[in-house]
Structure formats: structure tokens, C-alpha cells
Design a protein around this motif. Structure first.
Motif, PDB file in Angstrom:
ATOM      1  N   ARG A   1      52.570  -7.494  10.154  1.00 45.89           N
ATOM      2  CA  ARG A   1      52.644  -8.021  11.510  1.00 45.89           C
ATOM      3  C   ARG A   1      52.975  -9.511  11.515  1.00 45.89           C
ATOM      4  NH1 ARG A   1      47.808  -6.493  15.531  1.00 45.89           N
ATOM      5  NH2 ARG A   1      48.289  -4.481  14.596  1.00 45.89           N
ATOM      6  N   SER A   2      52.546 -10.233  10.480  1.00 43.19           N
ATOM      7  CA  SER A   2      52.809 -11.667  10.422  1.00 43.19           C
ATOM      8  C   SER A   2      54.303 -11.965  10.353  1.00 43.19           C
ATOM      9  CB  SER A   2      52.110 -12.287   9.206  1.00 43.19           C
ATOM     10  OG  SER A   2      52.544 -11.666   8.011  1.00 43.19           O
ATOM     11  N   LEU A   3      55.087 -11.041   9.753  1.00 45.39           N
ATOM     12  CA  LEU A   3      56.527 -11.266   9.630  1.00 45.39           C
ATOM     13  C   LEU A   3      57.253 -10.978  10.940  1.00 45.39           C
ATOM     14  CD1 LEU A   3      57.222  -9.877   6.041  1.00 45.39           C
ATOM     15  CD2 LEU A   3      56.764 -12.221   6.769  1.00 45.39           C
ATOM     16  N   THR A   4      56.834  -9.937  11.649  1.00 42.84           N
ATOM     17  CA  THR A   4      57.442  -9.693  12.957  1.00 42.84           C
ATOM     18  C   THR A   4      57.083 -10.827  13.907  1.00 42.84           C
ATOM     19  OG1 THR A   4      55.549  -8.325  13.639  1.00 42.84           O
ATOM     20  CG2 THR A   4      57.433  -7.186  12.685  1.00 42.84           C
ATOM     21  N   HIS A   5      55.870 -11.349  13.764  1.00 46.83           N
ATOM     22  CA  HIS A   5      55.432 -12.495  14.565  1.00 46.83           C
ATOM     23  C   HIS A   5      56.336 -13.703  14.306  1.00 46.83           C
ATOM     24  CE1 HIS A   5      52.591 -15.301  16.457  1.00 46.83           C
ATOM     25  NE2 HIS A   5      52.752 -16.066  15.408  1.00 46.83           N
ATOM     26  N   CYS A   6      56.663 -13.930  13.048  1.00 46.02           N
ATOM     27  CA  CYS A   6      57.524 -15.055  12.675  1.00 46.02           C
ATOM     28  C   CYS A   6      58.914 -14.891  13.274  1.00 46.02           C
ATOM     29  CB  CYS A   6      57.598 -15.148  11.152  1.00 46.02           C
ATOM     30  SG  CYS A   6      58.640 -16.489  10.539  1.00 46.02           S
ATOM     31  N   THR A   7      59.451 -13.677  13.233  1.00 45.15           N
ATOM     32  CA  THR A   7      60.780 -13.419  13.783  1.00 45.15           C
ATOM     33  C   THR A   7      60.802 -13.645  15.283  1.00 45.15           C
ATOM     34  OG1 THR A   7      61.283 -11.808  12.049  1.00 45.15           O
ATOM     35  CG2 THR A   7      62.583 -11.676  14.071  1.00 45.15           C
ATOM     36  N   VAL A   8      59.770 -13.181  15.984  1.00 46.24           N
ATOM     37  CA  VAL A   8      59.687 -13.404  17.425  1.00 46.24           C
ATOM     38  C   VAL A   8      59.603 -14.906  17.712  1.00 46.24           C
ATOM     39  CG1 VAL A   8      58.295 -13.044  19.501  1.00 46.24           C
ATOM     40  CG2 VAL A   8      58.657 -11.160  17.905  1.00 46.24           C
ATOM     41  N   GLY A   9      58.867 -15.640  16.883  1.00 50.32           N
ATOM     42  CA  GLY A   9      58.778 -17.089  17.049  1.00 50.32           C
ATOM     43  C   GLY A   9      60.131 -17.766  16.917  1.00 50.32           C
ATOM     44  N   GLU A  10      60.959 -17.281  15.976  1.00 48.69           N
ATOM     45  CA  GLU A  10      62.296 -17.839  15.800  1.00 48.69           C
ATOM     46  C   GLU A  10      63.151 -17.583  17.038  1.00 48.69           C
ATOM     47  OE1 GLU A  10      63.458 -15.844  12.248  1.00 48.69           O
ATOM     48  OE2 GLU A  10      62.689 -17.423  10.921  1.00 48.69           O
ATOM     49  N   ILE A  11      62.995 -16.394  17.631  1.00 48.38           N
ATOM     50  CA  ILE A  11      63.748 -16.066  18.841  1.00 48.38           C
ATOM     51  C   ILE A  11      63.327 -16.976  19.988  1.00 48.38           C
ATOM     52  CG2 ILE A  11      64.134 -14.275  20.585  1.00 48.38           C
ATOM     53  CD1 ILE A  11      63.873 -12.208  18.331  1.00 48.38           C
TER      54      ILE A  11
ATOM     55  N   TRP B   1      59.944 -12.792  25.307  1.00 49.07           N
ATOM     56  CA  TRP B   1      59.654 -13.022  23.893  1.00 49.07           C
ATOM     57  C   TRP B   1      58.389 -13.852  23.702  1.00 49.07           C
ATOM     58  CZ3 TRP B   1      61.675 -10.024  20.426  1.00 49.07           C
ATOM     59  CH2 TRP B   1      62.928  -9.427  20.674  1.00 49.07           C
ATOM     60  N   ARG B   2      58.094 -14.751  24.643  1.00 52.32           N
ATOM     61  CA  ARG B   2      56.845 -15.513  24.566  1.00 52.32           C
ATOM     62  C   ARG B   2      55.642 -14.572  24.647  1.00 52.32           C
ATOM     63  NH1 ARG B   2      56.555 -21.098  25.949  1.00 52.32           N
ATOM     64  NH2 ARG B   2      58.603 -22.074  26.071  1.00 52.32           N
ATOM     65  N   LYS B   3      55.732 -13.592  25.538  1.00 49.98           N
ATOM     66  CA  LYS B   3      54.657 -12.625  25.689  1.00 49.98           C
ATOM     67  C   LYS B   3      54.474 -11.829  24.393  1.00 49.98           C
ATOM     68  CE  LYS B   3      53.132  -8.730  28.530  1.00 49.98           C
ATOM     69  NZ  LYS B   3      53.486  -7.827  29.655  1.00 49.98           N
ATOM     70  N   LEU B   4      55.582 -11.405  23.795  1.00 56.01           N
ATOM     71  CA  LEU B   4      55.501 -10.677  22.529  1.00 56.01           C
ATOM     72  C   LEU B   4      54.911 -11.550  21.429  1.00 56.01           C
ATOM     73  CD1 LEU B   4      58.867  -8.687  22.298  1.00 56.01           C
ATOM     74  CD2 LEU B   4      56.577  -7.790  22.736  1.00 56.01           C
ATOM     75  N   TYR B   5      55.255 -12.825  21.462  1.00 55.29           N
ATOM     76  CA  TYR B   5      54.775 -13.751  20.432  1.00 55.29           C
ATOM     77  C   TYR B   5      53.249 -13.825  20.443  1.00 55.29           C
ATOM     78  CZ  TYR B   5      54.412 -18.032  17.652  1.00 55.29           C
ATOM     79  OH  TYR B   5      54.099 -18.948  16.684  1.00 55.29           O
ATOM     80  N   VAL B   6      52.667 -14.011  21.622  1.00 57.77           N
ATOM     81  CA  VAL B   6      51.220 -14.115  21.733  1.00 57.77           C
ATOM     82  C   VAL B   6      50.563 -12.774  21.428  1.00 57.77           C
ATOM     83  CG1 VAL B   6      49.307 -14.563  23.304  1.00 57.77           C
ATOM     84  CG2 VAL B   6      51.334 -16.026  23.359  1.00 57.77           C
ATOM     85  N   GLU B   7      51.136 -11.689  21.960  1.00 59.19           N
ATOM     86  CA  GLU B   7      50.532 -10.368  21.781  1.00 59.19           C
ATOM     87  C   GLU B   7      50.626  -9.876  20.340  1.00 59.19           C
ATOM     88  OE1 GLU B   7      52.373  -7.815  24.604  1.00 59.19           O
ATOM     89  OE2 GLU B   7      51.054  -8.446  26.248  1.00 59.19           O
ATOM     90  N   SER B   8      51.557 -10.415  19.565  1.00 54.33           N
ATOM     91  CA  SER B   8      51.716  -9.931  18.194  1.00 54.33           C
ATOM     92  C   SER B   8      50.508 -10.244  17.322  1.00 54.33           C
ATOM     93  CB  SER B   8      52.978 -10.542  17.549  1.00 54.33           C
ATOM     94  OG  SER B   8      52.873 -11.948  17.459  1.00 54.33           O
ATOM     95  N   PHE B   9      49.669 -11.191  17.747  1.00 51.62           N
ATOM     96  CA  PHE B   9      48.441 -11.486  17.014  1.00 51.62           C
ATOM     97  C   PHE B   9      47.194 -11.373  17.886  1.00 51.62           C
ATOM     98  CE2 PHE B   9      50.187 -14.060  13.249  1.00 51.62           C
ATOM     99  CZ  PHE B   9      50.061 -12.942  12.434  1.00 51.62           C
ATOM    100  N   ARG B  10      47.308 -10.650  18.982  1.00 55.03           N
ATOM    101  CA  ARG B  10      46.149 -10.515  19.868  1.00 55.03           C
ATOM    102  C   ARG B  10      45.078  -9.647  19.211  1.00 55.03           C
ATOM    103  NH1 ARG B  10      47.613  -9.781  25.818  1.00 55.03           N
ATOM    104  NH2 ARG B  10      47.694 -12.043  25.559  1.00 55.03           N
TER     105      ARG B  10
END
Length: 204
Positions: A128-138, A163-172
Motif C-alpha cells: 500500500r505504501s507504493l500505491t500511496h507514493c504513486t498517488v502522491g506523485e499524481i 487524487w487528494r482524497k485517494l492520497y489520504v485514504e490510502s493510509f487511513r
């Protein structure tokens, strides 16, 4: 730490996040974990998670001293080859991405979105940390004037909110599980701190 007690699996049941600023260690389930099932994490870090089966097993044997026999490393040859093909495409996109960020941000944006879609196709086998990183880049790309000009300010803002919403939710964190009301409130407090911290990092 709890983390030191977890065994490795290339398809881990949990991911972890260590925040040095908060001094906290967080665990996230990647899927439903049955009662009595072992909680595993991946010992692979960063881009090592994109390695093909052979490279991944060789790396673990060289650095950790064991030959992995997890479900992913034991896939039939045909299925392993198909998965390796997706991993190689993700790695290619990651390697090429920096070359387009400044010269062609729209191309970089499309590449990052494609990378995210490929990650989702592999399910929980990508940390999940890697998908989080990719969303952060977007999210960071959508903040650039050059991409906003290409997409148009309205579309760029719409995409950015998504994408901001996905970014926060990726580590909720999951809902509080403690029986004690005081501990439940403490879990919620920690969740709120983490979400606020991640949101601030996203805006930097």
C-alpha cells in the motif's frame, strides 16, 4: 516492536508505515485476515517490490538468508510470467516517469495514472505504501502550472480533489477496535493526527 515479530510474504496480509515525526508505527490490513491467520509483511523495500519472481527470490536469499516459497513465489510458471510482465511494465513506467515531468507533464500524468491502474490490477501484492507514493506523485503533478494549463483549471481542480482524497485514504486507519471507550478515543485521536499529518505532507 510488533513489526520485528512478523514473517515475510511477497503477498503480505498487512502493510506497515513508520512515521519518524510522530514516533509511531502503523499496521494496515491488505485484505480480510481470518481469526488465527498469521499476519505477514513484506521484507522487500521500495522498487524491490517490482522485481520479477526470480529477482525477488534471489534478493531475499542474498540479503535475508532464505529462499522464499510464499504463494507468489510458488505460482505456476505461466501465471508467474504473466505477473512478471505487469511488474516489468510498472518498472518501465517508473523509470521513464522522471524524464517527462518537466518537458511533458501531461505524458507524465498519463504514465502515473497507468502505473496506478496496473498496481490495482495486482491487488494486495503491491504494498500500500507504493500505491500511496504513486498517488502522491499524481497530486504533485496536478499542482504544477504546466499541467493545469493543459488540462484546464476546472478539470485540474476536479482531478486534484479526486487524487487528494485517494492520497489520504490510502493510509487511513480502520475503525477503532478496542473494547475500552478510552482506548477507542485514543485510537481515533491517533487516526486524526495521522490523517492531518499526511494531508499537510501532500500540500507541501
Amino acid at each position: 516492536p510488533v513489526l520485528s515479530q512478523c514473517n515475510h510474504d511477497c503477498n503480505p496480509s498487512a502493510s506497515f508505515y513508520c512515521d519518524e515525526e510522530l514516533g509511531e508505527e502503523y499496521f494496515f490490513s491488505n485484505r480480510d485476515i481470518a481469526a488465527g491467520e498469521e499476519v505477514t509483511v513484506s521484507y522487500l523495500g521500495g522498487d524491490q517490490a517490482y522485481c520479477t519472481t526470480t529477482d525477488r527470490r534471489d534478493h531475499l536469499e542474498e540479503t535475508k538468508g532464505f529462499r522464499c516459497t510464499c504463494s507468489l513465489c510458488s505460482l505456476p510458471a505461466e501465471k508467474a510470467a504473466a505477473r512478471d510482465s505487469v511488474l516489468e511494465e510498472i518498472e518501465h513506467l517508473r523509470d521513464s516517469f522522471p524524464d517527462f515531468v518537466s518537458v511533458n507533464p501531461k505524458r507524465a500524468y498519463d504514465m502515473a495514472c497507468s502505473q496506478y491502474s496496473l498496481m490495482l490490477s495486482l491487488g494486495s501484492t503491491i504494498p500500500r505504501s507504493l500505491t500511496h507514493c504513486t498517488v502522491g506523485e499524481i497530486v504533485q503533478l496536478l499542482e504544477t502550472d504546466s499541467l493545469q494549463r493543459v488540462l484546464g483549471s476546472v478539470d485540474a481542480k476536479k482531478e486534484s480533489r479526486h487524487w487528494r482524497k485517494l492520497y489520504v485514504e490510502s493510509f487511513r486507519l480502520e475503525p477503532p477496535t478496542a473494547d475500552n471507550k478510552e482506548e477507542q478515543l485514543d485510537q481515533l485521536r491517533r487516526q486524526k493526527i495521522l490523517e492531518e499529518h499526511l494531508t499537510k505532507k501532500m500540500q507541501q
